[in-house]
Design a protein around this motif. Structure first.
Motif, mmCIF file in Angstrom:
data_model
loop_
_atom_site.group_PDB
_atom_site.id
_atom_site.type_symbol
_atom_site.label_atom_id
_atom_site.label_comp_id
_atom_site.label_asym_id
_atom_site.label_seq_id
_atom_site.Cartn_x
_atom_site.Cartn_y
_atom_site.Cartn_z
ATOM 1 N N GLN A 57 13.872 -12.340 72.134
ATOM 2 C CA GLN A 57 12.885 -12.921 71.235
ATOM 3 C C GLN A 57 11.585 -12.142 71.270
ATOM 4 O OE1 GLN A 57 9.872 -14.926 72.145
ATOM 5 N NE2 GLN A 57 9.453 -14.789 69.974
ATOM 6 N N LYS A 58 11.135 -11.754 72.451
ATOM 7 C CA LYS A 58 9.894 -10.979 72.551
ATOM 8 C C LYS A 58 10.032 -9.631 71.860
ATOM 9 C CE LYS A 58 8.213 -13.044 76.803
ATOM 10 N NZ LYS A 58 7.936 -12.828 78.231
ATOM 11 N N ALA A 59 11.177 -8.989 72.045
ATOM 12 C CA ALA A 59 11.391 -7.692 71.412
ATOM 13 C C ALA A 59 11.419 -7.830 69.888
ATOM 14 C CB ALA A 59 12.687 -7.063 71.914
ATOM 15 N N MET A 60 12.070 -8.858 69.390
ATOM 16 C CA MET A 60 12.118 -9.065 67.943
ATOM 17 C C MET A 60 10.748 -9.457 67.395
ATOM 18 S SD MET A 60 15.732 -10.985 67.526
ATOM 19 C CE MET A 60 16.472 -10.292 66.085
ATOM 20 N N GLY A 61 9.998 -10.231 68.167
ATOM 21 C CA GLY A 61 8.665 -10.638 67.739
ATOM 22 C C GLY A 61 7.729 -9.458 67.568
ATOM 23 N N ARG A 62 7.874 -8.444 68.428
ATOM 24 C CA ARG A 62 7.036 -7.253 68.309
ATOM 25 C C ARG A 62 7.237 -6.547 66.979
ATOM 26 N NH1 ARG A 62 9.041 -4.740 73.116
ATOM 27 N NH2 ARG A 62 8.994 -6.545 74.374
ATOM 28 N N TRP A 63 8.409 -6.691 66.385
ATOM 29 C CA TRP A 63 8.668 -6.070 65.092
ATOM 30 C C TRP A 63 8.421 -7.023 63.930
ATOM 31 C CZ3 TRP A 63 9.335 -1.091 64.201
ATOM 32 C CH2 TRP A 63 9.676 -0.281 65.283
ATOM 33 N N LEU A 64 8.864 -8.252 64.074
ATOM 34 C CA LEU A 64 8.796 -9.171 62.946
ATOM 35 C C LEU A 64 7.377 -9.668 62.655
ATOM 36 C CD1 LEU A 64 12.031 -11.273 63.507
ATOM 37 C CD2 LEU A 64 11.614 -9.518 61.787
ATOM 38 N N MET A 65 6.555 -9.839 63.674
ATOM 39 C CA MET A 65 5.206 -10.351 63.429
ATOM 40 C C MET A 65 4.330 -9.376 62.634
ATOM 41 S SD MET A 65 4.574 -12.517 66.911
ATOM 42 C CE MET A 65 2.859 -12.790 66.583
ATOM 43 N N PRO A 66 4.260 -8.083 62.974
ATOM 44 C CA PRO A 66 3.451 -7.176 62.141
ATOM 45 C C PRO A 66 3.974 -7.051 60.712
ATOM 46 C CG PRO A 66 3.920 -6.167 64.265
ATOM 47 C CD PRO A 66 4.732 -7.419 64.184
ATOM 48 N N PHE A 67 5.298 -6.992 60.564
ATOM 49 C CA PHE A 67 5.843 -6.934 59.212
ATOM 50 C C PHE A 67 5.589 -8.228 58.453
ATOM 51 C CE2 PHE A 67 8.490 -3.434 60.920
ATOM 52 C CZ PHE A 67 8.108 -2.469 60.010
ATOM 53 N N GLY A 102 3.004 -15.804 61.341
ATOM 54 C CA GLY A 102 3.641 -17.008 61.907
ATOM 55 C C GLY A 102 5.099 -17.109 61.491
ATOM 56 N N SER A 103 5.387 -16.732 60.262
ATOM 57 C CA SER A 103 6.779 -16.735 59.802
ATOM 58 C C SER A 103 7.612 -15.718 60.567
ATOM 59 C CB SER A 103 6.836 -16.415 58.306
ATOM 60 O OG SER A 103 6.182 -17.412 57.568
ATOM 61 N N GLY A 104 7.020 -14.567 60.858
ATOM 62 C CA GLY A 104 7.719 -13.567 61.661
ATOM 63 C C GLY A 104 8.003 -14.068 63.066
ATOM 64 N N LEU A 105 7.057 -14.802 63.649
ATOM 65 C CA LEU A 105 7.263 -15.370 64.979
ATOM 66 C C LEU A 105 8.391 -16.400 64.961
ATOM 67 C CD1 LEU A 105 6.322 -15.618 67.928
ATOM 68 C CD2 LEU A 105 4.743 -17.394 67.155
ATOM 69 N N MET A 106 8.389 -17.282 63.960
ATOM 70 C CA MET A 106 9.475 -18.267 63.849
ATOM 71 C C MET A 106 10.818 -17.572 63.633
ATOM 72 S SD MET A 106 7.903 -21.524 61.764
ATOM 73 C CE MET A 106 7.675 -20.634 60.262
ATOM 74 N N GLY A 107 10.803 -16.512 62.843
ATOM 75 C CA GLY A 107 12.035 -15.767 62.604
ATOM 76 C C GLY A 107 12.563 -15.115 63.871
ATOM 77 N N SER A 108 11.668 -14.661 64.734
ATOM 78 C CA SER A 108 12.122 -14.038 65.984
ATOM 79 C C SER A 108 12.798 -15.063 66.883
ATOM 80 C CB SER A 108 10.956 -13.360 66.713
ATOM 81 O OG SER A 108 10.050 -14.303 67.237
ATOM 82 N N TYR A 109 12.298 -16.303 66.910
ATOM 83 C CA TYR A 109 12.957 -17.347 67.695
ATOM 84 C C TYR A 109 14.329 -17.685 67.112
ATOM 85 C CZ TYR A 109 9.013 -18.483 70.692
ATOM 86 O OH TYR A 109 8.025 -18.429 71.631
ATOM 87 N N ALA A 110 14.406 -17.825 65.806
ATOM 88 C CA ALA A 110 15.679 -18.179 65.172
ATOM 89 C C ALA A 110 16.706 -17.067 65.338
ATOM 90 C CB ALA A 110 15.451 -18.475 63.690
ATOM 91 N N ALA A 111 16.273 -15.830 65.152
ATOM 92 C CA ALA A 111 17.203 -14.716 65.268
ATOM 93 C C ALA A 111 17.674 -14.523 66.705
ATOM 94 C CB ALA A 111 16.544 -13.435 64.750
#
Length: 166
Positions: A57-67, A102-111
Motif C-alpha cells: 500500500q505504501k509503495a502504491m501510494g507513492r505513485w497514486l497520490m501524486p498522479f 485523497g482519491s489516489g490514497l484510497m485507491g492505494s488501499y483498495a488496490a
C-alpha cells in the motif's frame, strides 16, 4: 532470493537445526527460529500478510497520490466547475488537487487489499502448522545459492515449504 521454511516438532530440533545451518559455510541471508506461541510470526514480513499488504500500500501510494493530485488539478481546470469558487482560482485548483490526492490514497488501499501474493498458500500452511504446535525455521539464501538441503534433511523435518523466489 530462495526462501524455505522448515517445520519441526519441538524446540530442541528447531534450535539444533538453526545452529547447524549457521555453522555451514554457505552464506545465509536470514535464519530465524519461530516458536509456536507468541506473535513472532507477525513480525516477519515473509510470513505476515498484513505487513506485506502495508508495504504494498505504501509503495502504491507513492505513485497514486501524486498522479491523483495532477488528475484533480487537471479535472478542475478542464471542466470549469466552480464548486470551490469562493477560494479563488488558485484555491479551487489546489482543493481539486488535494481531492485527487485523497482519491489516489484510497485507491492505494483498495488496490493493495485486492492483490494476492504468490506465497499466500504456503504462508497459510505454515500458520496452520504453527497453530498445531510446530516450530518454524525460516531460511533465506542469496540469489543463486541453494539452501543446504543435506543439513535440512538430517534434521528430519515434518515439512519443508519452499516459498517462491523473491
Amino acid at each position: 532470493m530462495p526462501v524455505c521454511v522448515v517445520v519441526v516438532s519441538n524446540q530442541r530440533a528447531a534450535e539444533g537445526l538453526s545452529q547447524q545451518l549457521k555453522e555451514t559455510k554457505l552464506p545465509l541471508t536470514t535464519c530465524i527460529t519461530l516458536p509456536p506461541e507468541g506473535d513472532a510470526i507477525d513480525q516477519v514480513e515473509l510470513l505476515s500478510p498484513n505487513l506485506t499488504r502495508a508495504r504494498r500500500q505504501k509503495a502504491m501510494g507513492r505513485w497514486l497520490m501524486p498522479f491523483g493530485f495532477l488528475a484533480g488539478v487537471t479535472f478542475t481546470q478542464i471542466t470549469n466547475l466552480t464548486t470551490f469558487a469562493s477560494f479563488g482560482p488558485w484555491g479551487e485548483m489546489l482543493i481539486g488537487g488535494l481531492m485527487g490526492m485523497g482519491s489516489g490514497l484510497m485507491g492505494s488501499y483498495a488496490a493493495a487489499a485486492s492483490v494476492n501474493s504468490d506465497n499466500d498458500d504456503g504462508v497459510r500452511i505454515l500458520r496452520n502448522r504453527r497453530e498445531e504446535g510446530s516450530w518454524l525455521v525460516l531460511l533465506e539464501t542469496p540469489n543463486g545459492i541453494e539452501p543446504p538441503w543435506q543439513v535440512v534433511q538430517r534434521s528430519n523435518p515434518q515439512q519443508v515449504v519452499r516459498l517462491n523466489d523473491l
